[in-house]
Design a protein around this motif. Structure first.
Motif, PDB file in Angstrom:
ATOM      1  N   ALA A  80       0.825  -1.207   0.000  1.00 33.74           N
ATOM      2  CA  ALA A  80       0.000   0.000   0.000  1.00 33.74           C
ATOM      3  C   ALA A  80       0.861   1.259   0.000  1.00 33.74           C
ATOM      4  O   ALA A  80       0.404   2.314  -0.426  1.00 33.74           O
ATOM      5  CB  ALA A  80      -0.925   0.003   1.214  1.00 33.74           C
ATOM      6  N   ARG A  81       2.093   1.127   0.483  1.00 31.71           N
ATOM      7  CA  ARG A  81       2.993   2.287   0.550  1.00 31.71           C
ATOM      8  C   ARG A  81       4.423   1.801   0.729  1.00 31.71           C
ATOM      9  O   ARG A  81       4.642   0.648   1.142  1.00 31.71           O
ATOM     10  CB  ARG A  81       2.617   3.195   1.724  1.00 31.71           C
ATOM     11  CG  ARG A  81       2.666   2.498   3.081  1.00 31.71           C
ATOM     12  CD  ARG A  81       2.445   3.444   4.228  1.00 31.71           C
ATOM     13  NE  ARG A  81       2.439   2.763   5.504  1.00 31.71           N
ATOM     14  CZ  ARG A  81       3.536   2.391   6.172  1.00 31.71           C
ATOM     15  NH1 ARG A  81       4.736   2.637   5.663  1.00 31.71           N
ATOM     16  NH2 ARG A  81       3.443   1.786   7.338  1.00 31.71           N
ATOM     17  N   ALA A 128       7.184  -2.387  13.844  1.00 29.67           N
ATOM     18  CA  ALA A 128       5.721  -2.480  13.816  1.00 29.67           C
ATOM     19  C   ALA A 128       5.107  -1.210  13.237  1.00 29.67           C
ATOM     20  O   ALA A 128       4.173  -1.268  12.417  1.00 29.67           O
ATOM     21  CB  ALA A 128       5.195  -2.745  15.225  1.00 29.67           C
ATOM     22  N   LEU A 129       5.628  -0.044  13.639  1.00 27.04           N
ATOM     23  CA  LEU A 129       5.135   1.222  13.085  1.00 27.04           C
ATOM     24  C   LEU A 129       5.440   1.337  11.592  1.00 27.04           C
ATOM     25  O   LEU A 129       4.626   1.832  10.806  1.00 27.04           O
ATOM     26  CB  LEU A 129       5.760   2.392  13.836  1.00 27.04           C
ATOM     27  CG  LEU A 129       5.280   2.619  15.280  1.00 27.04           C
ATOM     28  CD1 LEU A 129       6.132   3.685  15.952  1.00 27.04           C
ATOM     29  CD2 LEU A 129       3.808   3.021  15.301  1.00 27.04           C
ATOM     30  N   ASN A 130       6.613   0.879  11.225  1.00 29.06           N
ATOM     31  CA  ASN A 130       7.038   0.953   9.825  1.00 29.06           C
ATOM     32  C   ASN A 130       6.128   0.125   8.909  1.00 29.06           C
ATOM     33  O   ASN A 130       5.866   0.505   7.771  1.00 29.06           O
ATOM     34  CB  ASN A 130       8.487   0.462   9.713  1.00 29.06           C
ATOM     35  CG  ASN A 130       9.073   0.641   8.330  1.00 29.06           C
ATOM     36  OD1 ASN A 130       8.840   1.652   7.675  1.00 29.06           O
ATOM     37  ND2 ASN A 130       9.835  -0.331   7.882  1.00 29.06           N
ATOM     38  N   GLN A 131       5.630  -1.015   9.421  1.00 32.36           N
ATOM     39  CA  GLN A 131       4.826  -1.927   8.601  1.00 32.36           C
ATOM     40  C   GLN A 131       3.322  -1.731   8.787  1.00 32.36           C
ATOM     41  O   GLN A 131       2.532  -2.322   8.046  1.00 32.36           O
ATOM     42  CB  GLN A 131       5.187  -3.381   8.930  1.00 32.36           C
ATOM     43  CG  GLN A 131       6.604  -3.786   8.561  1.00 32.36           C
ATOM     44  CD  GLN A 131       6.845  -3.776   7.065  1.00 32.36           C
ATOM     45  OE1 GLN A 131       5.916  -3.882   6.266  1.00 32.36           O
ATOM     46  NE2 GLN A 131       8.102  -3.643   6.669  1.00 32.36           N
ATOM     47  N   ASP A 132       2.927  -0.913   9.727  1.00 31.57           N
ATOM     48  CA  ASP A 132       1.493  -0.718   9.976  1.00 31.57           C
ATOM     49  C   ASP A 132       0.806  -0.156   8.714  1.00 31.57           C
ATOM     50  O   ASP A 132       1.166   0.910   8.225  1.00 31.57           O
ATOM     51  CB  ASP A 132       1.294   0.251  11.145  1.00 31.57           C
ATOM     52  CG  ASP A 132      -0.166   0.386  11.532  1.00 31.57           C
ATOM     53  OD1 ASP A 132      -0.923  -0.592  11.386  1.00 31.57           O
ATOM     54  OD2 ASP A 132      -0.561   1.486  11.974  1.00 31.57           O
ATOM     55  N   GLY A 133      -0.176  -0.880   8.198  1.00 34.90           N
ATOM     56  CA  GLY A 133      -0.893  -0.448   7.011  1.00 34.90           C
ATOM     57  C   GLY A 133      -0.091  -0.508   5.731  1.00 34.90           C
ATOM     58  O   GLY A 133      -0.457   0.135   4.741  1.00 34.90           O
ATOM     59  N   ALA A 134       0.989  -1.287   5.716  1.00 40.57           N
ATOM     60  CA  ALA A 134       1.868  -1.330   4.543  1.00 40.57           C
ATOM     61  C   ALA A 134       1.330  -2.218   3.433  1.00 40.57           C
ATOM     62  O   ALA A 134       1.831  -2.165   2.308  1.00 40.57           O
ATOM     63  CB  ALA A 134       3.261  -1.806   4.948  1.00 40.57           C
ATOM     64  N   PHE A 135       0.303  -3.051   3.730  1.00 41.97           N
ATOM     65  CA  PHE A 135      -0.226  -3.982   2.732  1.00 41.97           C
ATOM     66  C   PHE A 135      -1.724  -3.761   2.528  1.00 41.97           C
ATOM     67  O   PHE A 135      -2.428  -3.285   3.408  1.00 41.97           O
ATOM     68  CB  PHE A 135       0.012  -5.434   3.163  1.00 41.97           C
ATOM     69  CG  PHE A 135       1.457  -5.806   3.304  1.00 41.97           C
ATOM     70  CD1 PHE A 135       2.197  -6.206   2.203  1.00 41.97           C
ATOM     71  CD2 PHE A 135       2.087  -5.757   4.545  1.00 41.97           C
ATOM     72  CE1 PHE A 135       3.531  -6.552   2.326  1.00 41.97           C
ATOM     73  CE2 PHE A 135       3.412  -6.101   4.682  1.00 41.97           C
ATOM     74  CZ  PHE A 135       4.140  -6.500   3.565  1.00 41.97           C
ATOM     75  N   ARG A 136      -2.185  -4.177   1.377  1.00 42.23           N
ATOM     76  CA  ARG A 136      -3.612  -4.206   1.068  1.00 42.23           C
ATOM     77  C   ARG A 136      -3.829  -5.318   0.043  1.00 42.23           C
ATOM     78  O   ARG A 136      -2.871  -5.813  -0.584  1.00 42.23           O
ATOM     79  CB  ARG A 136      -4.077  -2.878   0.492  1.00 42.23           C
ATOM     80  CG  ARG A 136      -3.448  -2.530  -0.844  1.00 42.23           C
ATOM     81  CD  ARG A 136      -3.758  -1.117  -1.260  1.00 42.23           C
ATOM     82  NE  ARG A 136      -3.017  -0.759  -2.483  1.00 42.23           N
ATOM     83  CZ  ARG A 136      -2.715   0.485  -2.821  1.00 42.23           C
ATOM     84  NH1 ARG A 136      -3.085   1.499  -2.043  1.00 42.23           N
ATOM     85  NH2 ARG A 136      -2.041   0.728  -3.940  1.00 42.23           N
TER      86      ARG A 136
END
Length: 223
Positions: free
Chosen positions: A135-136, A150-158
């Motif tokens: 996602a980003r 954990a912060l770096n990967q939070d919301g990184a996929f969709r």
């Protein structure tokens, strides 16, 4: 003389060799993958490693010593034959599952990203699916601690458009995320969150190596 030469050539063709050291394999092997000497050199326990935190995971061994050096070389210059021999051993715990698992490789956001997750996924012998995308962009995590990862990967996929709502047959089958190394699990957990939100039945992670956390003896995780 000619017959002996032909027989010697035939033996070279039909005698299976270890993909890592190229030495002939014993007629009765203890299991799939590299020869016994290479398994010992790489410090791979006979039944691999298994754990449940931060999600269920299965691994060949610890990310240290000869195994670490081998995987670093494979990242730069991957050999499909070497990765296939390791992946065959990694697939063993799921080989007799009543429902054959689906596998999804961790995708990279870089054009020239890590080639190993995709290569492992294709070598496992299970049906490969590709619902996941980045996602980003994310930062390189080599020097990041557990919380920053954990912060770096939070919301990184969709999930890709069209893959957000899998059909009932796909929802029933166990899905395994595939990566080369498990460190804190931040990447795998972020991928699992995206897949579960879309309706996939994520059962855990398959990886070639597990990094031991500082101050914790992971040898208790052996099966």
């Amino acid at each position: 003389m000619l017959a002996q030469l032909l027989q010697g050539c035939l033996n070279l063709i039909i005698t299976p060799c270890c993909p890592l050291c190229q030495n002939p394999l014993e007629p009765v092997a203890s299991g799939p993958g590299p020869c016994g000497a290479c398994l010992q050199r790489l410090s791979l326990p006979p039944e691999g490693l298994q754990g449940h935190e931060p999600l269920p995971w299965w691994s060949l061994g610890f990310y240290e010593g000869q195994l670490r050096r081998l995987l670093l070389r494979q990242r730069k210059n991957p050999s499909p034959v070497v990765i296939a021999s390791l992946s065959e051993r990694l697939a063993e715990p799921w080989a007799t599952s009543p429902l054959r698992p689906l596998v999804v490789a961790i995708p990279s956001w870089k054009r020239q990203g890590n080639p190993l997750p995709g290569l492992i996924s294709r070598s496992l012998g299970f049906e490969q699916v590709t619902p996941l995308e980045r996602a980003r962009p994310t930062l390189g995590q080599h020097h990041l601690g557990k919380q920053l990862r954990a912060l770096n990967q939070d919301g990184a996929f969709r999930c890709r458009p069209g893959a957000e709502r899998p059909g009932p047959l796909l929802r029933r089958r166990p899905l395994l995320i595939v990566d080369d190394i498990l460190t804190t699990g931040a990447t795998a957990c972020a991928a699992a969150t995206a897949l579960r939100s879309a309706g996939y039945r994520v059962e855990g992670l398959l990886c070639l190596a597990r990094t031991a956390e500082k101050g914790r003896d992971l040898r208790s995780a052996r099966r």
